[in-house]
Motif scaffolding. Structure first.
Motif, mmCIF file in Angstrom:
data_model
loop_
_atom_site.group_PDB
_atom_site.id
_atom_site.type_symbol
_atom_site.label_atom_id
_atom_site.label_comp_id
_atom_site.label_asym_id
_atom_site.label_seq_id
_atom_site.Cartn_x
_atom_site.Cartn_y
_atom_site.Cartn_z
ATOM 1 N N LEU A 72 0.807 -1.217 0.000
ATOM 2 C CA LEU A 72 0.000 0.000 0.000
ATOM 3 C C LEU A 72 0.842 1.270 0.000
ATOM 4 O O LEU A 72 0.468 2.281 -0.598
ATOM 5 C CB LEU A 72 -0.951 -0.009 1.205
ATOM 6 N N ALA A 73 1.984 1.231 0.688
ATOM 7 C CA ALA A 73 2.827 2.426 0.766
ATOM 8 C C ALA A 73 3.795 2.528 -0.412
ATOM 9 O O ALA A 73 4.295 3.623 -0.707
ATOM 10 C CB ALA A 73 3.608 2.443 2.073
ATOM 11 N N HIS A 74 4.039 1.394 -1.100
ATOM 12 C CA HIS A 74 5.036 1.397 -2.179
ATOM 13 C C HIS A 74 4.478 0.730 -3.438
ATOM 14 O O HIS A 74 3.830 1.393 -4.228
ATOM 15 C CB HIS A 74 6.332 0.762 -1.681
ATOM 16 N N ASN A 75 4.713 -0.554 -3.601
ATOM 17 C CA ASN A 75 4.231 -1.211 -4.811
ATOM 18 C C ASN A 75 4.156 -2.719 -4.593
ATOM 19 O O ASN A 75 4.697 -3.256 -3.617
ATOM 20 C CB ASN A 75 5.141 -0.875 -6.008
ATOM 21 N N LEU A 76 3.472 -3.374 -5.512
ATOM 22 C CA LEU A 76 3.265 -4.813 -5.386
ATOM 23 C C LEU A 76 4.570 -5.590 -5.539
ATOM 24 O O LEU A 76 4.746 -6.634 -4.905
ATOM 25 C CB LEU A 76 2.243 -5.283 -6.429
ATOM 26 N N THR A 77 5.483 -5.083 -6.358
ATOM 27 C CA THR A 77 6.746 -5.797 -6.566
ATOM 28 C C THR A 77 7.514 -5.960 -5.260
ATOM 29 O O THR A 77 7.982 -7.049 -4.927
ATOM 30 C CB THR A 77 7.623 -5.051 -7.591
ATOM 31 N N SER A 78 7.648 -4.876 -4.512
ATOM 32 C CA SER A 78 8.389 -4.959 -3.246
ATOM 33 C C SER A 78 7.664 -5.867 -2.258
ATOM 34 O O SER A 78 8.304 -6.635 -1.524
ATOM 35 C CB SER A 78 8.593 -3.564 -2.647
ATOM 36 N N ALA A 79 6.338 -5.832 -2.247
ATOM 37 C CA ALA A 79 5.571 -6.698 -1.345
ATOM 38 C C ALA A 79 5.735 -8.163 -1.721
ATOM 39 O O ALA A 79 5.893 -9.029 -0.856
ATOM 40 C CB ALA A 79 4.092 -6.305 -1.377
ATOM 41 N N LEU A 80 5.728 -8.453 -3.020
ATOM 42 C CA LEU A 80 5.888 -9.845 -3.471
ATOM 43 C C LEU A 80 7.300 -10.361 -3.191
ATOM 44 O O LEU A 80 7.481 -11.533 -2.854
ATOM 45 C CB LEU A 80 5.559 -9.957 -4.957
ATOM 46 N N LEU A 81 8.288 -9.502 -3.329
ATOM 47 C CA LEU A 81 9.653 -9.909 -2.974
ATOM 48 C C LEU A 81 9.748 -10.199 -1.478
ATOM 49 O O LEU A 81 10.434 -11.137 -1.056
ATOM 50 C CB LEU A 81 10.658 -8.830 -3.370
ATOM 51 N N GLY A 82 9.063 -9.404 -0.672
ATOM 52 C CA GLY A 82 9.019 -9.666 0.767
ATOM 53 C C GLY A 82 8.349 -10.996 1.062
ATOM 54 O O GLY A 82 8.819 -11.771 1.905
ATOM 55 N N ALA A 83 7.240 -11.278 0.358
ATOM 56 C CA ALA A 83 6.561 -12.560 0.541
ATOM 57 C C ALA A 83 7.448 -13.711 0.090
ATOM 58 O O ALA A 83 7.466 -14.784 0.718
ATOM 59 C CB ALA A 83 5.244 -12.562 -0.237
ATOM 60 N N LEU A 84 8.202 -13.505 -1.004
ATOM 61 C CA LEU A 84 9.121 -14.542 -1.477
ATOM 62 C C LEU A 84 10.171 -14.855 -0.420
ATOM 63 O O LEU A 84 10.515 -16.024 -0.192
ATOM 64 C CB LEU A 84 9.803 -14.082 -2.768
ATOM 65 N N ALA A 85 10.693 -13.815 0.238
ATOM 66 C CA ALA A 85 11.689 -14.036 1.289
ATOM 67 C C ALA A 85 11.112 -14.905 2.402
ATOM 68 O O ALA A 85 11.777 -15.838 2.888
ATOM 69 C CB ALA A 85 12.166 -12.700 1.848
ATOM 70 N N LEU A 86 9.886 -14.618 2.804
ATOM 71 C CA LEU A 86 9.249 -15.409 3.865
ATOM 72 C C LEU A 86 9.020 -16.852 3.417
ATOM 73 O O LEU A 86 9.345 -17.805 4.141
ATOM 74 C CB LEU A 86 7.933 -14.753 4.284
#
Length: 297
Positions: free
Chosen positions: A112-126
């Protein structure tokens, strides 16, 4: 339930929460994400705060999930027997709920604060850490090699949160250095705690190769980490002389401090000292990337 759970009094809830989510380790990965964010922007803005918050929440959630996954094994190792779940401060279900809230919150902050790409990369890390690396540790002593992708992702999350492209050669070079760094970092930990890992059923390179060969292998990867830093000026992650000199001196210091790994008679104090060195080097590396834009003005 471990022996620790029978003998230790219950900790304060805040202390239990910080132990469960491994704030110190989670904070370290958040710090490397700041390097990616600042490297892309060549500076900082208010978006850095939400980036770091999102990554910190995801990292804390992932750490808590890890403690849920491994609580039975943690209870068998002296190094981890006093963690919140083996100690009896939290049930696995309670810890999983906390982990889920943290992880979802972190994903939403990045999205919400940035973009879906950064959120998906975060989810990938988890997913990579909890779904791939954590179970692989029970199977292979070399799990950390593919598992080191986890260390490479935070700088990429910071980079993309700032507006960069995930396939940019500059961020790939930065991520690669942290990928290489992660391997000797973990193998030094294995050298320190091999007996505990093996008692809990984890395969280790000490059991596979013996301590002298592990030490030589760790030294080789440490030199590889130092050499990989040469990619950062090459791909314009670093452009200022002060930052390059800072990182170069840090790399030389890291190699010199690791030379005792090649001598016979390695012991716990040596592994602990080199482990501290490689952690300090990660701090120097991250600081050099963060300071570079300010040095070049």
């Amino acid at each position: 339930m471990s022996v620790a759970a029978l003998s230790a009094p219950k900790s304060h809830p805040v202390s239990t929460f910080l132990e469960l989510t491994k704030l110190r380790i989670s904070g370290a990965s958040t710090f490397t994400a700041a390097a990616g964010y600042i490297a892309y922007l060549r500076g900082a803005n208010a978006g850095l705060i939400t980036t770091l918050l999102g990554i910190l929440l995801l990292a804390m959630g992932s750490s808590a999930f890890n403690e849920v996954q491994e609580h039975k094994f943690d209870a068998q190792m002296p190094r981890t027997a006093n963690r919140p779940i083996p100690r009896g401060d939290l049930s696995p279900a309670q810890a999983a709920l906390i982990a889920g809230v943290m992880a979802v919150s972190g994903f939403l902050v990045l999205w919400l604060a940035h973009n879906l790409t950064s959120a998906l990369l975060g989810a990938l890390a988890l997913v990579w850490y909890n779904g791939f690396y954590t179970p692989l540790k029970r199977v292979s002593a070399f799990a950390v090699v593919p598992g080191s992708l986890i260390g490479a992702l935070p700088p990429a999350i910071g980079w993309t949160a700032a507006g960069g492209h995930a396939a940019d050669p500059s961020v790939l070079a930065l991520a690669f250095v942290f990928f290489i760094w992660q391997v000797p970092h973990f193998w030094l930990l294995v050298g320190l705690h091999a007996e505990g890992y093996e008692e809990a059923g984890y395969p280790t390179l000490v059991g596979l190769f013996g301590r002298p060969r592990l030490s030589r292998l760790t030294f080789t990867w440490t030199c590889g980490t130092a050499a990989a830093c040469g990619l950062l000026p090459l791909f314009h992650v670093l452009v200022s002389k002060p930052a390059e000199i800072m990182l170069g001196l840090g790399a030389v210091w890291l190699i010199l401090g690791s030379l005792p790994l090649l001598k016979p008679g390695q012991d716990a104090p040596l592994y602990r000292r080199v482990f501290m060195n490689i952690n300090l080097f990660a701090l120097v590396l991250t600081a050099a990337v963060i300071l570079d834009p300010f040095f070049s003005r």
